[in-house]
Design a protein around this motif. Structure first.
Motif, PDB file in Angstrom:
ATOM      1  N   GLN A   1       0.849  -1.192   0.000  1.00  0.00           N
ATOM      2  CA  GLN A   1       0.000   0.000   0.000  1.00  0.00           C
ATOM      3  C   GLN A   1       0.879   1.235   0.000  1.00  0.00           C
ATOM      4  N   ILE A   2       0.598   2.144  -0.929  1.00  0.00           N
ATOM      5  CA  ILE A   2       1.364   3.372  -1.069  1.00  0.00           C
ATOM      6  C   ILE A   2       0.490   4.544  -0.651  1.00  0.00           C
ATOM      7  N   SER A   3       1.032   5.404   0.211  1.00  0.00           N
ATOM      8  CA  SER A   3       0.281   6.577   0.660  1.00  0.00           C
ATOM      9  C   SER A   3       1.263   7.709   0.944  1.00  0.00           C
ATOM     10  N   PRO A   4       0.779   8.956   0.980  1.00  0.00           N
ATOM     11  CA  PRO A   4       1.666  10.099   1.225  1.00  0.00           C
ATOM     12  C   PRO A   4       2.366  10.022   2.579  1.00  0.00           C
ATOM     13  N   ALA A   5       3.594  10.544   2.618  1.00  0.00           N
ATOM     14  CA  ALA A   5       4.383  10.556   3.851  1.00  0.00           C
ATOM     15  C   ALA A   5       4.175  11.859   4.625  1.00  0.00           C
ATOM     16  N   PHE A   6       3.161  12.633   4.248  1.00  0.00           N
ATOM     17  CA  PHE A   6       2.895  13.919   4.887  1.00  0.00           C
ATOM     18  C   PHE A   6       1.465  13.952   5.431  1.00  0.00           C
ATOM     19  N   HIS A   7       1.249  14.836   6.420  1.00  0.00           N
ATOM     20  CA  HIS A   7      -0.098  15.086   6.897  1.00  0.00           C
ATOM     21  C   HIS A   7      -0.869  15.865   5.835  1.00  0.00           C
ATOM     22  N   SER A   8      -2.190  15.920   5.983  1.00  0.00           N
ATOM     23  CA  SER A   8      -3.059  16.544   4.973  1.00  0.00           C
ATOM     24  C   SER A   8      -2.783  15.959   3.584  1.00  0.00           C
ATOM     25  N   PRO A   9      -2.986  14.640   3.431  1.00  0.00           N
ATOM     26  CA  PRO A   9      -2.662  13.989   2.154  1.00  0.00           C
ATOM     27  C   PRO A   9      -3.508  14.516   1.001  1.00  0.00           C
ATOM     28  N   ARG A  10      -2.885  14.609  -0.155  1.00  0.00           N
ATOM     29  CA  ARG A  10      -3.583  15.041  -1.372  1.00  0.00           C
ATOM     30  C   ARG A  10      -3.974  13.848  -2.240  1.00  0.00           C
ATOM     31  N   TYR A  11      -3.487  12.644  -1.886  1.00  0.00           N
ATOM     32  CA  TYR A  11      -3.768  11.452  -2.677  1.00  0.00           C
ATOM     33  C   TYR A  11      -4.341  10.368  -1.774  1.00  0.00           C
ATOM     34  N   ARG A  12      -5.270   9.605  -2.310  1.00  0.00           N
ATOM     35  CA  ARG A  12      -5.789   8.455  -1.578  1.00  0.00           C
ATOM     36  C   ARG A  12      -4.734   7.353  -1.534  1.00  0.00           C
ATOM     37  N   PRO A  13      -4.695   6.554  -0.446  1.00  0.00           N
ATOM     38  CA  PRO A  13      -3.811   5.376  -0.440  1.00  0.00           C
ATOM     39  C   PRO A  13      -4.231   4.418  -1.561  1.00  0.00           C
ATOM     40  N   VAL A  14      -3.273   3.681  -2.080  1.00  0.00           N
ATOM     41  CA  VAL A  14      -3.588   2.751  -3.155  1.00  0.00           C
ATOM     42  C   VAL A  14      -2.736   1.497  -3.008  1.00  0.00           C
ATOM     43  N   ILE A  15      -3.335   0.352  -3.261  1.00  0.00           N
ATOM     44  CA  ILE A  15      -2.565  -0.894  -3.346  1.00  0.00           C
ATOM     45  C   ILE A  15      -1.877  -0.881  -4.706  1.00  0.00           C
ATOM     46  N   TYR A  16      -0.571  -1.068  -4.713  1.00  0.00           N
ATOM     47  CA  TYR A  16       0.183  -0.887  -5.952  1.00  0.00           C
ATOM     48  C   TYR A  16      -0.317  -1.789  -7.079  1.00  0.00           C
ATOM     49  N   GLY A  17      -0.658  -3.026  -6.774  1.00  0.00           N
ATOM     50  CA  GLY A  17      -1.154  -3.934  -7.808  1.00  0.00           C
ATOM     51  C   GLY A  17      -2.437  -3.424  -8.451  1.00  0.00           C
ATOM     52  N   ASP A  18      -3.304  -2.797  -7.651  1.00  0.00           N
ATOM     53  CA  ASP A  18      -4.531  -2.219  -8.202  1.00  0.00           C
ATOM     54  C   ASP A  18      -4.210  -1.061  -9.135  1.00  0.00           C
ATOM     55  N   TYR A  19      -3.215  -0.283  -8.747  1.00  0.00           N
ATOM     56  CA  TYR A  19      -2.813   0.853  -9.587  1.00  0.00           C
ATOM     57  C   TYR A  19      -2.287   0.365 -10.941  1.00  0.00           C
ATOM     58  N   VAL A  20      -1.457  -0.663 -10.904  1.00  0.00           N
ATOM     59  CA  VAL A  20      -0.896  -1.207 -12.143  1.00  0.00           C
ATOM     60  C   VAL A  20      -2.007  -1.764 -13.030  1.00  0.00           C
ATOM     61  N   SER A  21      -2.955  -2.477 -12.432  1.00  0.00           N
ATOM     62  CA  SER A  21      -4.063  -3.039 -13.215  1.00  0.00           C
ATOM     63  C   SER A  21      -4.859  -1.942 -13.903  1.00  0.00           C
ATOM     64  N   SER A  22      -5.101  -0.851 -13.190  1.00  0.00           N
ATOM     65  CA  SER A  22      -5.825   0.273 -13.770  1.00  0.00           C
ATOM     66  C   SER A  22      -5.035   0.874 -14.923  1.00  0.00           C
ATOM     67  N   TRP A  23      -3.733   0.973 -14.747  1.00  0.00           N
ATOM     68  CA  TRP A  23      -2.857   1.556 -15.775  1.00  0.00           C
ATOM     69  C   TRP A  23      -2.937   0.751 -17.067  1.00  0.00           C
ATOM     70  N   TYR A  24      -2.890  -0.567 -16.933  1.00  0.00           N
ATOM     71  CA  TYR A  24      -2.926  -1.413 -18.134  1.00  0.00           C
ATOM     72  C   TYR A  24      -4.335  -1.518 -18.719  1.00  0.00           C
ATOM     73  N   THR A  25      -5.357  -1.379 -17.878  1.00  0.00           N
ATOM     74  CA  THR A  25      -6.722  -1.453 -18.387  1.00  0.00           C
ATOM     75  C   THR A  25      -7.104  -0.195 -19.165  1.00  0.00           C
TER      76      THR A  25
END
Length: 334
Positions: free
Chosen positions: A296-320
């Motif tokens: 799981q990848i998420s921002p290393a700062f408070h007040s995150p601008r991005y939702r956490p994401v499971i990397y495999g899900d991100y890759v699947s979306s990229w290829y889809t």
């Protein structure tokens, strides 16, 4: 169905490219509009004076830069380019096809032509490639790599180890430039999954209609790339495409999407592409360093601008969905 190798198409000597390689007008390269005056930053890693400031500026403004005096032997960079070119230009097509990758499986190891293709309707890139799975060591099986030239497998393995060390050093510097602990980004990424992709771009009879590699940002953490003296890599910056000047002693560093997420958008992943030319074949070697698919990848700062994401899900979306710039990353913005 397996795609005809671009190298074979080029060797036919046709004066026009097949329709499946013709980009729509809005994505054609328009070489005359490429900014030749701007320059991707070059950073000397042996000079610690202002190093973090230079790195911060390059990461904020470009998401890409070239490094020199990086401790990777220049002879190893030359060897990597040599074995790659020898495979593509010195082996018969019959021999190369023995290493064909599974065209139905994204980023499968081996020799192919369709890595960034979302569907059968997608415009094809004017390139062939060989993808190697090199890290972690449990994925590394040199018997899947070419036997010729004789030192091919040794060179690729040694190169991968040097790239891992450099990627760790660079992510440490990137972390420190944001006043994070040296290990911060690497700790979020976890163990590197490393692929080395040698891309071969044959001469193209209509370079104004094609792309060697369509516009995209890389989906992992950090990419390290070397190219030959032909040139063709371009980075998108301030609304313009800028050529990355070939330097035989330099390694081009490209920040990828997971690093943008971890840095909370302080540093941007670089949108880039490869253009073709009519006169000379071109070769580049990209080494990708990615998280595990379960990470799981998420921002290393408070007040995150991005939702956490499971990397495999991100890759699947990229290829889809296909790469198309950075729309997959933008979808995670809060």
């Amino acid at each position: 169905m397996e795609t005809l190798r671009v190298q074979l198409l080029a060797e036919k000597g046709e004066i026009s490219v097949p329709s499946q390689y013709v980009q729509p007008p809005e994505t054609r390269p328009q070489i005359e509009k490429t900014n030749v005056k701007a320059a991707v930053p070059v950073i000397d890693l042996s000079s610690r004076t202002n190093l973090l400031d230079e790195l911060k500026k390059a990461c904020k403004e470009w998401g890409a830069f070239q490094v020199i005096n990086h401790k990777v032997p220049i002879s190893l960079l030359d060897d990597m380019r040599r074995v790659g070119r020898t495979f593509f230009e010195g082996c018969t097509m019959e021999e190369k096809l023995k290493y064909s990758c599974d065209s139905a499986s994204p980023a499968s190891e081996g020799y192919g032509s369709r890595m960034l293709v979302a569907s059968n309707d997608t415009v094809l890139d004017w390139r062939d490639y060989f993808d190697h799975h090199t890290l972690p060591s449990s994925r590394r099986n040199p018997s899947h790599w070419p036997e010729s030239p004789a030192d091919y497998r040794k060179v690729v393995a040694e190169y991968g180890d040097h790239m891992k060390a450099l990627a760790q050093e660079l992510l440490g510097l990137v972390s420190e430039s944001l006043d994070l602990t040296c290990q911060c980004i690497e700790n979020v990424v976890g163990e590197f999954y490393q692929n080395i992709t040698i891309s071969y771009y044959p001469p193209c009879p209509q370079p104004e209609l094609t792309l060697g590699l369509q516009s995209h940002s890389d989906f992992g953490a950090i990419t390290l790339l070397i190219q030959d003296d032909v040139g063709g890599l371009e980075v998108f910056n301030n609304g313009e495409w800028v050529s990355v000047n070939p330097m035989s002693n330099a390694i081009c560093v490209i920040l990828a999407d997971q690093t943008e997420i971890i840095t909370n958008g302080e540093y941007k992943s670089a949108q880039h592409r490869a253009v073709t030319n009519a006169g000379r074949s071109r070769l580049s070697v990209a080494t990708f360093h990615d998280p595990a698919k379960t990470r799981q990848i998420s921002p290393a700062f408070h007040s995150p601008r991005y939702r956490p994401v499971i990397y495999g899900d991100y890759v699947s979306s990229w290829y889809t969905k296909g790469p198309e710039g950075k729309r997959n990353l933008d979808a995670l913005l809060l």
